[in-house]
Write an enzyme that holds these catalytic residues in place. Structure first.
Site, mmCIF file in Angstrom:
data_model
loop_
_atom_site.group_PDB
_atom_site.id
_atom_site.type_symbol
_atom_site.label_atom_id
_atom_site.label_comp_id
_atom_site.label_asym_id
_atom_site.label_seq_id
_atom_site.Cartn_x
_atom_site.Cartn_y
_atom_site.Cartn_z
ATOM 1 N N TYR A 17 0.796 -1.145 0.041
ATOM 2 C CA TYR A 17 -0.050 0.030 0.027
ATOM 3 C C TYR A 17 0.896 1.265 -0.300
ATOM 4 C CZ TYR A 17 -3.239 3.673 2.120
ATOM 5 O OH TYR A 17 -4.238 4.515 2.171
ATOM 6 N N ASP A 64 12.377 -12.973 -0.474
ATOM 7 C CA ASP A 64 12.118 -12.567 1.119
ATOM 8 C C ASP A 64 13.160 -11.728 1.648
ATOM 9 O OD1 ASP A 64 10.162 -13.841 3.161
ATOM 10 O OD2 ASP A 64 12.247 -13.206 4.052
ATOM 11 N N LYS A 90 2.248 -6.324 9.430
ATOM 12 C CA LYS A 90 1.463 -5.045 10.305
ATOM 13 C C LYS A 90 0.245 -5.097 10.902
ATOM 14 C CE LYS A 90 -1.070 -3.421 6.262
ATOM 15 N NZ LYS A 90 -1.477 -2.193 5.516
ATOM 16 N N SER A 132 6.027 3.309 12.878
ATOM 17 C CA SER A 132 4.724 3.697 13.187
ATOM 18 C C SER A 132 4.218 4.421 14.695
ATOM 19 C CB SER A 132 3.992 2.227 13.264
ATOM 20 O OG SER A 132 2.694 2.342 13.818
ATOM 21 N N ALA A 133 3.491 5.080 14.411
ATOM 22 C CA ALA A 133 2.964 5.912 15.690
ATOM 23 C C ALA A 133 2.657 4.622 16.908
ATOM 24 C CB ALA A 133 1.763 6.743 15.783
ATOM 25 N N TYR A 156 3.717 -6.526 17.144
ATOM 26 C CA TYR A 156 3.829 -5.781 16.152
ATOM 27 C C TYR A 156 4.802 -4.145 16.409
ATOM 28 C CZ TYR A 156 3.100 -2.116 12.420
ATOM 29 O OH TYR A 156 3.309 -1.082 11.736
ATOM 30 N N LYS A 160 8.989 -2.806 15.672
ATOM 31 C CA LYS A 160 9.163 -1.323 15.226
ATOM 32 C C LYS A 160 10.240 -0.719 16.011
ATOM 33 C CE LYS A 160 6.639 -1.514 11.411
ATOM 34 N NZ LYS A 160 7.445 -1.514 10.056
ATOM 35 N N ASN A 206 -8.571 -2.260 9.737
ATOM 36 C CA ASN A 206 -8.616 -0.924 9.710
ATOM 37 C C ASN A 206 -9.840 0.015 9.213
ATOM 38 O OD1 ASN A 206 -5.118 -1.524 8.916
ATOM 39 N ND2 ASN A 206 -5.524 -0.205 10.670
HETATM 40 P P1 NAD Z 1 1.552 -3.799 3.076
HETATM 41 O O1 NAD Z 1 1.316 -5.272 3.661
HETATM 42 O O2 NAD Z 1 0.545 -3.282 1.914
HETATM 43 O O3 NAD Z 1 2.986 -3.692 2.309
HETATM 44 C C1 NAD Z 1 3.939 -4.428 2.872
HETATM 45 C C2 NAD Z 1 4.713 -5.096 1.709
HETATM 46 O O4 NAD Z 1 5.864 -5.823 2.308
HETATM 47 C C3 NAD Z 1 3.763 -6.027 0.947
HETATM 48 O O5 NAD Z 1 4.005 -5.791 -0.314
HETATM 49 C C4 NAD Z 1 4.231 -7.485 1.367
HETATM 50 O O6 NAD Z 1 4.471 -8.506 0.289
HETATM 51 C C5 NAD Z 1 5.925 -7.213 1.566
HETATM 52 N N1 NAD Z 1 6.676 -7.931 2.409
HETATM 53 C C6 NAD Z 1 6.310 -8.295 4.039
HETATM 54 N N2 NAD Z 1 7.141 -9.258 4.530
HETATM 55 C C7 NAD Z 1 8.206 -9.277 3.221
HETATM 56 C C8 NAD Z 1 9.156 -10.245 3.289
HETATM 57 N N3 NAD Z 1 9.884 -10.716 4.528
HETATM 58 N N4 NAD Z 1 10.179 -10.083 2.179
HETATM 59 C C9 NAD Z 1 9.722 -9.207 1.316
HETATM 60 N N5 NAD Z 1 8.663 -8.470 1.222
HETATM 61 C C10 NAD Z 1 7.676 -8.573 2.237
HETATM 62 O O7 NAD Z 1 1.778 -2.731 4.298
HETATM 63 P P2 NAD Z 1 1.858 -1.237 4.080
HETATM 64 O O8 NAD Z 1 0.304 -0.362 4.724
HETATM 65 O O9 NAD Z 1 2.195 -0.788 2.630
HETATM 66 O O10 NAD Z 1 2.858 -0.870 5.160
HETATM 67 C C11 NAD Z 1 4.180 -0.452 4.856
HETATM 68 C C12 NAD Z 1 5.254 -0.243 6.097
HETATM 69 O O11 NAD Z 1 4.682 0.783 6.685
HETATM 70 C C13 NAD Z 1 5.259 -1.557 7.103
HETATM 71 O O12 NAD Z 1 6.282 -1.616 7.655
HETATM 72 C C14 NAD Z 1 4.098 -1.103 8.196
HETATM 73 O O13 NAD Z 1 4.385 -1.862 9.262
HETATM 74 C C15 NAD Z 1 4.292 0.492 8.037
HETATM 75 N N6 NAD Z 1 3.195 1.093 8.603
HETATM 76 C C16 NAD Z 1 2.016 0.724 8.044
HETATM 77 C C17 NAD Z 1 0.993 1.664 8.492
HETATM 78 C C18 NAD Z 1 -0.524 1.389 7.942
HETATM 79 O O14 NAD Z 1 -1.322 1.940 8.712
HETATM 80 N N7 NAD Z 1 -0.609 0.986 6.782
HETATM 81 C C19 NAD Z 1 0.924 2.406 9.636
HETATM 82 C C20 NAD Z 1 2.388 2.607 10.310
HETATM 83 C C21 NAD Z 1 3.373 2.048 9.701
HETATM 84 C C1 WQD Z 2 -9.032 3.763 13.812
HETATM 85 C C2 WQD Z 2 -10.261 4.181 14.630
HETATM 86 C C3 WQD Z 2 -10.883 2.258 16.178
HETATM 87 C C4 WQD Z 2 -12.086 -0.304 12.643
HETATM 88 C C5 WQD Z 2 -3.614 0.823 13.541
HETATM 89 C C6 WQD Z 2 -2.628 0.201 14.010
HETATM 90 C C7 WQD Z 2 -1.455 1.117 14.102
HETATM 91 C C8 WQD Z 2 -1.320 1.610 12.720
HETATM 92 C C9 WQD Z 2 -2.271 2.077 12.078
HETATM 93 C C10 WQD Z 2 0.290 0.193 11.550
HETATM 94 C C11 WQD Z 2 -10.257 3.502 16.147
HETATM 95 C C12 WQD Z 2 -12.044 2.516 14.973
HETATM 96 C C13 WQD Z 2 -11.644 0.779 13.578
HETATM 97 C C14 WQD Z 2 -13.435 -0.803 12.771
HETATM 98 C C15 WQD Z 2 -13.762 1.134 14.277
HETATM 99 N N1 WQD Z 2 -0.749 0.471 11.797
HETATM 100 N N2 WQD Z 2 -12.472 1.448 14.225
HETATM 101 N N3 WQD Z 2 -14.225 -0.030 13.428
HETATM 102 O O1 WQD Z 2 -6.115 1.373 15.594
HETATM 103 O O2 WQD Z 2 -5.558 3.530 15.046
HETATM 104 O O3 WQD Z 2 -4.097 1.960 14.442
HETATM 105 O O4 WQD Z 2 -3.399 1.083 12.227
HETATM 106 O O5 WQD Z 2 1.494 0.620 12.123
HETATM 107 O O6 WQD Z 2 -0.301 0.428 14.470
HETATM 108 O O7 WQD Z 2 -2.770 0.106 15.555
HETATM 109 O O8 WQD Z 2 -6.303 2.419 13.258
HETATM 110 O O9 WQD Z 2 -8.072 2.019 11.516
HETATM 111 O O10 WQD Z 2 -7.681 0.212 12.989
HETATM 112 O O11 WQD Z 2 -8.817 2.335 13.894
HETATM 113 O O12 WQD Z 2 -14.706 1.710 14.935
HETATM 114 O O13 WQD Z 2 -13.948 -1.659 12.053
HETATM 115 O O14 WQD Z 2 -11.457 3.449 13.971
HETATM 116 O O15 WQD Z 2 -11.625 1.961 17.335
HETATM 117 O O16 WQD Z 2 -10.650 4.276 16.933
HETATM 118 P P1 WQD Z 2 -5.434 2.518 14.930
HETATM 119 P P2 WQD Z 2 -7.785 1.604 12.973
#
Ligand code: NAD
Ligand code: WQD
Length: 343
Positions: A17, A64, A90, A132-133, A156, A160, A206
């Site tokens: 993503y 990988d 994640k 991540s936050a 998770y 981080k 999410n």
């Molecule tokens: P995503 O799952 O869409 O993308 C992660 C990608 O990494 C995928 O394409 C997956 O196939 C690949 N991958 C996972 N493990 C692998 C491995 N061992 N070797 C090679 N490829 C691998 O996730 P995203 O939402 O794009 O998140 C990207 C990064 O940002 C992650 O590290 C995630 O923890 C971090 N992050 C995401 C969010 C969020 O809410 N989406 C928030 C904070 C941090």
């Molecule tokens: C947002 C708000 C829920 C789903 C998570 C991870 C965090 C980061 C981002 C990677 C909250 C509410 C949610 C639903 C709901 N990822 N909710 N119904 O929890 O802030 O963060 O994603 O690093 O590590 O913890 O995001 O989108 O899950 O929730 O009411 O079906 O929506 O309670 O208030 P969150 P979220």
């Protein structure tokens, strides 16, 4: 950007993503991008759609993170100057069920990547990490700045935190490293084209992908996890950031690292929060669809309110989020009904 700043950049997890949107932003800034992904949570279709947006083919290495030899060879063959490390697992809930797999994939995978960078003949030492936050845990004060104590509440989040510590130690050991940890708040929305966006497997964890799937008719109704929080309408408040603003934050971080060595941490958010019900209302307005919901008990581990202090990123990176809630919802809806619905 001058041609001397153009770099060969490896995006681990670049088909996912956030990686796919960053691939577009970096490519459109003139950088040459290379994607390394094992497709455990993405597919090659996403790469095709990135290529359609940028108008040129991308080199993809399927592998990988724990394959250090393949990573070393990749870094050398493509003379990589900088790595943006997105690849990881994640899902918070899943990390409670299979913590060892999370540490193996995220922590061991990152160690393997850093070992490959040390082994490669060209020794790339510029590194941007997707943190991540979630590393902050329960907020002690708001807005959350980078000095806030770190106390992740799930495996998770702890992966981080561990990775950030490894990167800090590495930067101390060798001042030639240039490392930025970007602590994302809640990324949402999609590229304006509607071609790439967030399309999770199974039932989304999410909020916004869930809302989008209700709007498109894939899911019947949203469960709102609690309306008794100490927030204006009782539902949880988060700092949602448009994924293209986040992508541009990576461009800014890489640019920053061309003139700053050492270890740096930045929050990437907007600095303001919206409640679950505000998000639902905004998505209904953007999509013209209704999003039925019911209030259910709180989700274990959730907090009332989280939003970032973005002062440090604004000052140092010369970056700030430009897109608003309407942009987040309209782009997310475009992707959902144009691309995700059918795939
Ligand atoms: P995503 O799952 O869409 O993308 C992660 C990608 O990494 C995928 O394409 C997956 O196939 C690949 N991958 C996972 N493990 C692998 C491995 N061992 N070797 C090679 N490829 C691998 O996730 P995203 O939402 O794009 O998140 C990207 C990064 O940002 C992650 O590290 C995630 O923890 C971090 N992050 C995401 C969010 C969020 O809410 N989406 C928030 C904070 C941090
Ligand atoms: C947002 C708000 C829920 C789903 C998570 C991870 C965090 C980061 C981002 C990677 C909250 C509410 C949610 C639903 C709901 N990822 N909710 N119904 O929890 O802030 O963060 O994603 O690093 O590590 O913890 O995001 O989108 O899950 O929730 O009411 O079906 O929506 O309670 O208030 P969150 P979220």
């Amino acid at each position: 950007m001058t041609s001397s700043n153009i770099q060969n950049i490896l995006l681990t997890g670049g088909a996912g993503y956030i990686g796919s949107h960053t691939a577009v932003a970096l490519s459109q800034t003139g950088h040459r991008i290379f994607i390394f992904d094992n497709f455990c949570n993405s597919d090659r279709g996403a790469v095709k759609r990135i290529e359609a947006i940028i108008g040129r083919p991308i080199v993809v290495i399927e592998g990988d993170l724990r394959d250090t030899a393949l990573l070393t060879q990749t870094l050398q063959t493509h003379q990589i100057n900088a790595v943006v490390h997105f690849a990881g697992l994640k899902a918070v809930g899943e990390s409670n069920r299979i913590p060892v797999e999370y540490y193996a994939n995220n922590v061991q995978g990152t160690i393997s990547l850093l070992q490959a960078m040390q082994k490669a003949d060209n020794h790339p030492k510029t590194f941007v990490f997707s943190s991540s936050a979630t590393v902050y845990g329960d907020p002690k004060y708001l807005p959350i700045d980078e000095a806030h104590p770190l106390a992740a509440t799930n495996p998770y989040g702890r992966t981080k935190h561990h990775i950030e510590e490894i990167l800090g130690d590495l930067a101390k050991s060798d001042p030639a490293w240039r490392i930025a940890c970007l602590r994302y708040f809640n990324p949402v929305g999609a590229h304006d084209s509607g071609l790439i966006g967030e399309n999770p497997n199974g039932i989304p964890n999410n909020l916004m992908p869930f809302v989008a799937q209700v709007a498109v008719g894939k899911l019947a109704q949203l469960s709102v996890y609690g309306d008794d929080y100490d927030t204006p309408d009782g539902t949880g408040v988060r700092d949602y950031i448009h994924v293209m603003d986040l992508a541009e934050g990576h461009v800014a971080a890489l640019n920053y690292l061309t003139t700053h060595d050492g270890f740096h941490v930045f929050n990437l958010g907007t600095g303001r929060g919206y409640s679950v019900l505000e998000m639902v209302k905004a998505f209904e307005a953007a999509s013209g669809k209704s999003v039925p919901y019911k209030i259910v008990p709180r989700r274990a581990g959730d907090i009332a309110t989280s939003y970032a202090s973005v002062a440090y990123a604004t000052a140092e990176l010369n970056w700030h989020a430009k897109r608003n809630l309407k942009d987040m919802c309209e782009s997310g809806w475009k992707f959902q009904h144009m691309t995700a619905k059918s795939s």
